[in-house]
Design a protein around this motif. Structure first.
Motif, PDB file in Angstrom:
ATOM      1  N   VAL A  94       1.041   4.231  -2.905  1.00 30.13           N
ATOM      2  CA  VAL A  94       0.926   5.675  -2.699  1.00 30.13           C
ATOM      3  C   VAL A  94       2.153   6.372  -3.292  1.00 30.13           C
ATOM      4  CG1 VAL A  94       0.822   7.502  -0.961  1.00 30.13           C
ATOM      5  CG2 VAL A  94      -0.580   5.465  -0.685  1.00 30.13           C
ATOM      6  N   ARG A  95       3.328   5.748  -3.114  1.00 23.85           N
ATOM      7  CA  ARG A  95       4.553   6.315  -3.694  1.00 23.85           C
ATOM      8  C   ARG A  95       4.404   6.483  -5.200  1.00 23.85           C
ATOM      9  NH1 ARG A  95       8.609   2.205  -5.146  1.00 23.85           N
ATOM     10  NH2 ARG A  95       7.071   2.166  -6.775  1.00 23.85           N
ATOM     11  N   GLU A  96       3.864   5.465  -5.866  1.00 27.24           N
ATOM     12  CA  GLU A  96       3.692   5.543  -7.317  1.00 27.24           C
ATOM     13  C   GLU A  96       2.829   6.741  -7.699  1.00 27.24           C
ATOM     14  OE1 GLU A  96       2.309   1.877  -9.041  1.00 27.24           O
ATOM     15  OE2 GLU A  96       3.825   0.717  -7.970  1.00 27.24           O
ATOM     16  N   LYS A  97       1.737   6.930  -6.965  1.00 29.56           N
ATOM     17  CA  LYS A  97       0.832   8.044  -7.266  1.00 29.56           C
ATOM     18  C   LYS A  97       1.492   9.384  -6.985  1.00 29.56           C
ATOM     19  CE  LYS A  97      -3.227   5.242  -6.329  1.00 29.56           C
ATOM     20  NZ  LYS A  97      -4.274   4.928  -5.367  1.00 29.56           N
ATOM     21  N   LEU A  98       2.165   9.498  -5.830  1.00 35.35           N
ATOM     22  CA  LEU A  98       2.832  10.762  -5.494  1.00 35.35           C
ATOM     23  C   LEU A  98       3.912  11.103  -6.508  1.00 35.35           C
ATOM     24  CD1 LEU A  98       3.202  10.542  -1.614  1.00 35.35           C
ATOM     25  CD2 LEU A  98       1.991  12.315  -2.878  1.00 35.35           C
ATOM     26  N   CYS A  99       4.682  10.111  -6.903  1.00 38.71           N
ATOM     27  CA  CYS A  99       5.765  10.368  -7.853  1.00 38.71           C
ATOM     28  C   CYS A  99       5.226  10.667  -9.251  1.00 38.71           C
ATOM     29  CB  CYS A  99       6.771   9.225  -7.848  1.00 38.71           C
ATOM     30  SG  CYS A  99       7.719   9.151  -6.302  1.00 38.71           S
TER      31      CYS A  99
ATOM     32  N   SER B 263       0.830  -1.214   0.000  1.00 38.97           N
ATOM     33  CA  SER B 263       0.000   0.000   0.000  1.00 38.97           C
ATOM     34  C   SER B 263       0.861   1.259   0.000  1.00 38.97           C
ATOM     35  CB  SER B 263      -0.926   0.013   1.216  1.00 38.97           C
ATOM     36  OG  SER B 263      -1.838  -1.048   1.152  1.00 38.97           O
ATOM     37  N   ILE B 264       1.898   1.263   0.824  1.00 39.31           N
ATOM     38  CA  ILE B 264       2.791   2.422   0.889  1.00 39.31           C
ATOM     39  C   ILE B 264       3.451   2.652  -0.471  1.00 39.31           C
ATOM     40  CG2 ILE B 264       4.982   3.257   1.877  1.00 39.31           C
ATOM     41  CD1 ILE B 264       4.042   1.871   4.536  1.00 39.31           C
ATOM     42  N   CYS B 265       3.885   1.584  -1.106  1.00 42.10           N
ATOM     43  CA  CYS B 265       4.523   1.718  -2.415  1.00 42.10           C
ATOM     44  C   CYS B 265       3.524   2.140  -3.491  1.00 42.10           C
ATOM     45  CB  CYS B 265       5.251   0.431  -2.788  1.00 42.10           C
ATOM     46  SG  CYS B 265       6.671   0.110  -1.694  1.00 42.10           S
TER      47      CYS B 265
ATOM     48  N   ARG C 295      10.447  11.935  -3.072  1.00 37.39           N
ATOM     49  CA  ARG C 295      11.648  11.368  -2.439  1.00 37.39           C
ATOM     50  C   ARG C 295      11.299  10.712  -1.101  1.00 37.39           C
ATOM     51  NH1 ARG C 295      13.892  16.086  -4.505  1.00 37.39           N
ATOM     52  NH2 ARG C 295      13.694  17.182  -2.516  1.00 37.39           N
ATOM     53  N   GLU C 296      10.481  11.394  -0.308  1.00 37.82           N
ATOM     54  CA  GLU C 296      10.078  10.838   0.988  1.00 37.82           C
ATOM     55  C   GLU C 296       9.302   9.536   0.790  1.00 37.82           C
ATOM     56  OE1 GLU C 296       7.294  11.836   4.882  1.00 37.82           O
ATOM     57  OE2 GLU C 296       7.498  13.355   3.325  1.00 37.82           O
ATOM     58  N   ALA C 297       8.400   9.536  -0.172  1.00 38.17           N
ATOM     59  CA  ALA C 297       7.599   8.343  -0.450  1.00 38.17           C
ATOM     60  C   ALA C 297       8.480   7.184  -0.900  1.00 38.17           C
ATOM     61  CB  ALA C 297       6.534   8.658  -1.501  1.00 38.17           C
ATOM     62  N   LYS C 298       9.494   7.469  -1.694  1.00 44.69           N
ATOM     63  CA  LYS C 298      10.422   6.421  -2.134  1.00 44.69           C
ATOM     64  C   LYS C 298      11.152   5.827  -0.937  1.00 44.69           C
ATOM     65  CE  LYS C 298      11.343   8.011  -6.845  1.00 44.69           C
ATOM     66  NZ  LYS C 298      12.362   8.581  -7.752  1.00 44.69           N
TER      67      LYS C 298
END
Length: 96
Positions: A41-46, A37-39, A63-66
């Motif tokens: 969200v990372r995809e969407k944020l990036c 799930s966290i990853c 960067r934070e999400a990664k």
């Protein structure tokens, strides 16, 4: 803002579950699911950051999400490995 809040909520939940996961292999499944799930969200944020290459706040969020995604994946792997090792030790001890 919504994605950032979601990521922070998931990360907090992940950290709480890392503590609990030491006692149960089933907890590893929850940890790994949270990592996914966290990853996500990372995809969407990036992806949003890619649409705003000049906006440092978006780049910082990406960067934070990664980093959070990598940390969550590492927690998942460590949990699975710890329980695999513990299972191997208990099987060898039980056979003696």
């Amino acid at each position: 803002d919504e994605l950032e809040a979601r990521m922070h909520k998931l990360v907090a939940e992940q950290k709480a579950r890392v503590e609990a996961a030491s006692g149960s292999a089933a907890a590893c499944e929850d940890l790994c699911s949270l990592a996914t799930s966290i990853c996500g969200v990372r995809e969407k944020l990036c992806a949003i950051a890619d649409e705003h290459p000049g906006d440092e706040s978006y780049q910082a969020l990406c960067r934070e999400a990664k980093q959070e995604c990598q940390a969550a994946q590492n927690d998942c792997v460590r949990c699975v490995e710890r329980h695999a090792t513990a299972g191997a030790h208990s099987e060898s001890a039980g056979g003696q």
